[in-house]
Write a protein that holds these residues in place. Structure first.
Motif, PDB file in Angstrom:
ATOM      1  N   PHE A  13       0.697  -1.020   0.041  1.00  0.00           N
ATOM      2  CA  PHE A  13       0.023  -0.150   0.032  1.00  0.00           C
ATOM      3  C   PHE A  13       0.566   1.188  -0.190  1.00  0.00           C
ATOM      4  O   PHE A  13       0.712   2.283  -1.117  1.00  0.00           O
ATOM      5  CB  PHE A  13      -0.988  -0.062   1.155  1.00  0.00           C
ATOM      6  CG  PHE A  13      -1.682   1.348   1.414  1.00  0.00           C
ATOM      7  CD1 PHE A  13      -2.864   1.516   0.765  1.00  0.00           C
ATOM      8  CD2 PHE A  13      -1.285   1.936   2.432  1.00  0.00           C
ATOM      9  CE1 PHE A  13      -3.570   2.692   0.845  1.00  0.00           C
ATOM     10  CE2 PHE A  13      -2.130   3.481   2.575  1.00  0.00           C
ATOM     11  CZ  PHE A  13      -3.329   3.737   1.729  1.00  0.00           C
ATOM     12  N   HIS A  14       2.032   1.352   0.684  1.00  0.00           N
ATOM     13  CA  HIS A  14       2.648   2.439   1.067  1.00  0.00           C
ATOM     14  C   HIS A  14       3.551   2.783  -0.337  1.00  0.00           C
ATOM     15  O   HIS A  14       3.788   3.869  -0.797  1.00  0.00           O
ATOM     16  CB  HIS A  14       3.679   2.386   2.093  1.00  0.00           C
ATOM     17  CG  HIS A  14       2.880   2.557   3.589  1.00  0.00           C
ATOM     18  ND1 HIS A  14       2.293   1.450   4.247  1.00  0.00           N
ATOM     19  CD2 HIS A  14       2.541   3.742   3.904  1.00  0.00           C
ATOM     20  CE1 HIS A  14       1.651   2.208   5.277  1.00  0.00           C
ATOM     21  NE2 HIS A  14       1.725   3.281   4.969  1.00  0.00           N
ATOM     22  N   VAL A  15       4.168   1.600  -0.799  1.00  0.00           N
ATOM     23  CA  VAL A  15       4.965   1.809  -2.232  1.00  0.00           C
ATOM     24  C   VAL A  15       3.747   2.257  -3.310  1.00  0.00           C
ATOM     25  O   VAL A  15       4.270   3.047  -4.074  1.00  0.00           O
ATOM     26  CB  VAL A  15       5.459   0.248  -2.424  1.00  0.00           C
ATOM     27  CG1 VAL A  15       5.829   0.488  -3.930  1.00  0.00           C
ATOM     28  CG2 VAL A  15       6.423  -0.158  -1.568  1.00  0.00           C
ATOM     29  N   ILE A  16       2.713   1.624  -3.281  1.00  0.00           N
ATOM     30  CA  ILE A  16       1.898   2.229  -4.320  1.00  0.00           C
ATOM     31  C   ILE A  16       1.550   3.754  -3.915  1.00  0.00           C
ATOM     32  O   ILE A  16       1.547   4.710  -5.008  1.00  0.00           O
ATOM     33  CB  ILE A  16       0.348   1.427  -4.211  1.00  0.00           C
ATOM     34  CG1 ILE A  16       0.870  -0.094  -4.899  1.00  0.00           C
ATOM     35  CG2 ILE A  16      -0.531   2.060  -5.107  1.00  0.00           C
ATOM     36  CD1 ILE A  16      -0.284  -1.142  -4.731  1.00  0.00           C
ATOM     37  N   VAL A  17       1.150   4.274  -2.882  1.00  0.00           N
ATOM     38  CA  VAL A  17       1.122   5.553  -2.575  1.00  0.00           C
ATOM     39  C   VAL A  17       2.198   6.562  -3.062  1.00  0.00           C
ATOM     40  O   VAL A  17       2.074   7.505  -3.410  1.00  0.00           O
ATOM     41  CB  VAL A  17       0.704   5.830  -0.978  1.00  0.00           C
ATOM     42  CG1 VAL A  17       0.616   7.060  -0.677  1.00  0.00           C
ATOM     43  CG2 VAL A  17      -0.634   5.035  -0.759  1.00  0.00           C
TER      44      VAL A  17
END
Length: 59
Positions: A13-17
């Motif tokens: 999730f954080h990588v995508i954000v």
């Protein structure tokens, strides 16, 4: 996605954000210089078109 049970879901999730945020920054920081480049190019094309002799009509 965070509740999907996928291992490392929070990390993904954080990588995508971060990827989306960087994409927004990259695109918004280049739109003005690219638009200026297009404007200069159009002005140069107009100058060249005005300086070129008019084509002669077919006989």
């Amino acid at each position: 996605m965070l509740q999907s049970g996928t291992p490392e879901a929070a990390y993904l999730f954080h990588v995508i954000v971060v990827a989306i945020a960087l994409s927004i920054i990259a695109h918004s920081s280049t739109d003005v210089p690219i638009a200026a480049w297009f404007a200069r190019r159009e002005a140069e094309d107009r100058v060249r078109a005005d300086a070129a002799p008019a084509p002669e009509p077919p006989a």
